[in-house]
Design a protein around this motif. Structure first.
Motif, PDB file in Angstrom:
ATOM      1  N   ALA A  10      17.777 -12.993  -6.598  1.00  0.00           N
ATOM      2  CA  ALA A  10      17.096 -11.745  -6.954  1.00  0.00           C
ATOM      3  C   ALA A  10      15.695 -11.697  -6.337  1.00  0.00           C
ATOM      4  O   ALA A  10      15.274 -10.657  -5.821  1.00  0.00           O
ATOM      5  CB  ALA A  10      17.015 -11.613  -8.467  1.00  0.00           C
ATOM      6  N   TYR A  14      18.385  -9.905  -3.055  1.00  0.00           N
ATOM      7  CA  TYR A  14      19.813  -9.618  -3.147  1.00  0.00           C
ATOM      8  C   TYR A  14      20.113  -8.737  -4.355  1.00  0.00           C
ATOM      9  O   TYR A  14      19.462  -8.836  -5.400  1.00  0.00           O
ATOM     10  CB  TYR A  14      20.621 -10.915  -3.257  1.00  0.00           C
ATOM     11  N   ASP A  15      21.112  -7.879  -4.196  1.00  0.00           N
ATOM     12  CA  ASP A  15      21.591  -7.037  -5.292  1.00  0.00           C
ATOM     13  C   ASP A  15      22.847  -7.603  -5.925  1.00  0.00           C
ATOM     14  O   ASP A  15      23.203  -7.270  -7.050  1.00  0.00           O
ATOM     15  CB  ASP A  15      21.950  -5.627  -4.786  1.00  0.00           C
ATOM     16  N   LEU A  41      21.614  -8.419 -11.070  1.00  0.00           N
ATOM     17  CA  LEU A  41      22.572  -8.755 -10.013  1.00  0.00           C
ATOM     18  C   LEU A  41      23.995  -8.454 -10.449  1.00  0.00           C
ATOM     19  O   LEU A  41      24.316  -8.504 -11.633  1.00  0.00           O
ATOM     20  CB  LEU A  41      22.479 -10.249  -9.664  1.00  0.00           C
TER      21      LEU A  41
END
Length: 110
Positions: A10, A14-15, A41
């Motif tokens: 995170a 990043y998702d 996430l």
């Protein structure tokens, strides 16, 4: 450490994450779900490669019991994936076709 790994994912932007595990019991589901939620996430998929590389589980194994074990593991992973909202990539667990055309034909049938 799944919580630390998800925090780092995170933090770097990043998702979503792909989870690579041989067996879902390797991860504490409650910790995973809480960490995913805390860091915003999504777990988009579970990769099955570890089950192949670490345990040799494969849908094209010569031995029927080995193939049955591979199918059962995929079922377990699918159940886990359904609970956390992730798809399951069969990937390496599909195995590799033998270069012998007759054996490859049997493997496709399995």
């Amino acid at each position: 450490d799944i919580a630390a790994s998800l925090a780092l994912a995170a933090e770097v932007g990043y998702d979503a994450v792909e989870l690579n595990m041989g067996h879902p019991r390797e991860v504490e589901e409650a910790v995973l779900v809480e960490s995913l939620e805390r860091h915003g996430l999504a777990a988009i998929c579970i990769a099955t490669g570890a089950a192949y590389f670490e345990e040799g589980l494969c849908l094209t194994a010569d031995d029927k019991a080995d193939r049955d074990n591979a199918v059962e593991r995929i079922r377990v992973q699918c159940g886990f994936g359904a609970r956390i909202g992730a798809k399951v990539l069969v990937g390496m667990m599909r195995g590799r076709l033998d270069p012998d055309p007759e054996k490859a034909k049997r493997q496709r049938g399995w």
